[in-house]
Design an enzyme around this catalytic site. Structure first.
Site, PDB file in Angstrom:
ATOM      1  N   GLY A 195       0.928  -1.257  -0.093  1.00 60.47           N
ATOM      2  CA  GLY A 195       0.032  -0.209  -0.079  1.00 60.47           C
ATOM      3  C   GLY A 195       0.788   1.291  -0.094  1.00 60.47           C
ATOM      4  O   GLY A 195       0.439   2.248  -0.643  1.00 60.47           O
ATOM      5  N   GLU A 250      10.697  -4.228   0.183  1.00 64.89           N
ATOM      6  CA  GLU A 250      10.035  -5.358   1.383  1.00 64.89           C
ATOM      7  C   GLU A 250      10.004  -6.820   1.193  1.00 64.89           C
ATOM      8  O   GLU A 250      10.546  -7.460   2.453  1.00 64.89           O
ATOM      9  CB  GLU A 250       8.741  -4.744   1.815  1.00 64.89           C
ATOM     10  CG  GLU A 250       8.385  -3.646   2.317  1.00 64.89           C
ATOM     11  CD  GLU A 250       7.126  -3.021   2.364  1.00 64.89           C
ATOM     12  OE1 GLU A 250       6.663  -2.122   3.302  1.00 64.89           O
ATOM     13  OE2 GLU A 250       6.190  -3.491   1.559  1.00 64.89           O
TER      14      GLU A 250
END
Length: 233
Positions: free
Chosen positions: A98, A105
């Site tokens: 998001g 990540e």
């Protein structure tokens, strides 16, 4: 507790897992920011760690907190990554991205011996998909890639919207890696593993926001208290 207090409570519990000398991955997002802030307090109190940030935003925060940083080139194996999630289920399957940092990540999480997710209770779902699935794509050949993704999605979601993410200026949102993001509003992803396999097979897809088999544990903060899933230690 309000939402921010719940996020901080989850971050504080995850901070208890940090030991002197650890190599850490620092996540991105509103809940991860609390963890970085708490970690900064511990570092200033004498904790010795070295950390890899998953985004430029996290890097800037960590530097401001005085947290020592490294890279995966210098430190390719990490002990623990603490990161948030846009959604997670009871099997510790996640939707992330998001904030637009899903590629870094996922790279950092995969380089870590453990990944612990911190989130407030609103992110805990029975079935993934309520949060639109981010799909990071190369800008080159965007329309062809978007059509290929749409064809894959149409097999299970015939009318699912697939939208190019845009920034506040109206231009396409650009990730730290220089890519675009397409958001797929799927509502329910009953077979995330199958969807993940289909997406990575599309040329032009750099990464997707399904994090499967990466999280080892989670701390979920609710109004009734902290809920722990999986293995934290």
């Amino acid at each position: 507790m309000n939402a921010e207090e719940m996020k901080r409570a989850a971050a504080a519990r995850a901070a208890e897992l940090v030991r002197d000398g650890m190599r850490l991955g620092l996540g991105t997002g509103s809940t991860a920011r609390h963890f970085v802030a708490i970690l900064g307090e511990k570092v200033r109190a004498g904790l010795k760690v070295v950390c890899v940030p998953t985004s430029e935003a996290t890097r800037l925060q960590a530097e401001a907190e005085g947290i020592p940083l490294t890279t995966l080139d210098e430190t390719p194996a990490l002990d623990l990554t603490v990161d948030g999630a846009d959604e997670l289920d009871d099997s510790l399957r996640l939707i992330k991205g998001g904030g637009g940092a899903l590629l870094r990540e996922k790279i950092v999480a995969a380089a870590s011996r453990r990944m612990v997710v911190i989130a407030d209770g609103s992110k805990h779902v029975d079935v993934l998909g309520r949060f639109p699935l981010p799909i990071e794509v190369n800008p080159f050949g965007l329309r062809a890639t978007q059509e290929a993704i749409a064809q894959v999605l149409a097999r299970r979601w015939p009318s699912a919207p697939l939208t190019l993410r845009r920034g506040g200026d109206g231009n396409p949102f650009v990730t730290d890696g220089g890519h675009f993001i397409l958001d797929a509003a799927l509502q329910r992803i009953e077979e995330p593993e199958a969807l993940a396999s289909d997406l990575v097979a599309i040329p032009g897809v750099v990464e997707h926001g399904l994090f499967l088999g990466l999280a080892s544990g989670a701390v979920i903060a609710t109004e009734a208290g902290l809920v722990e899933l999986g293995e934290l230690g």
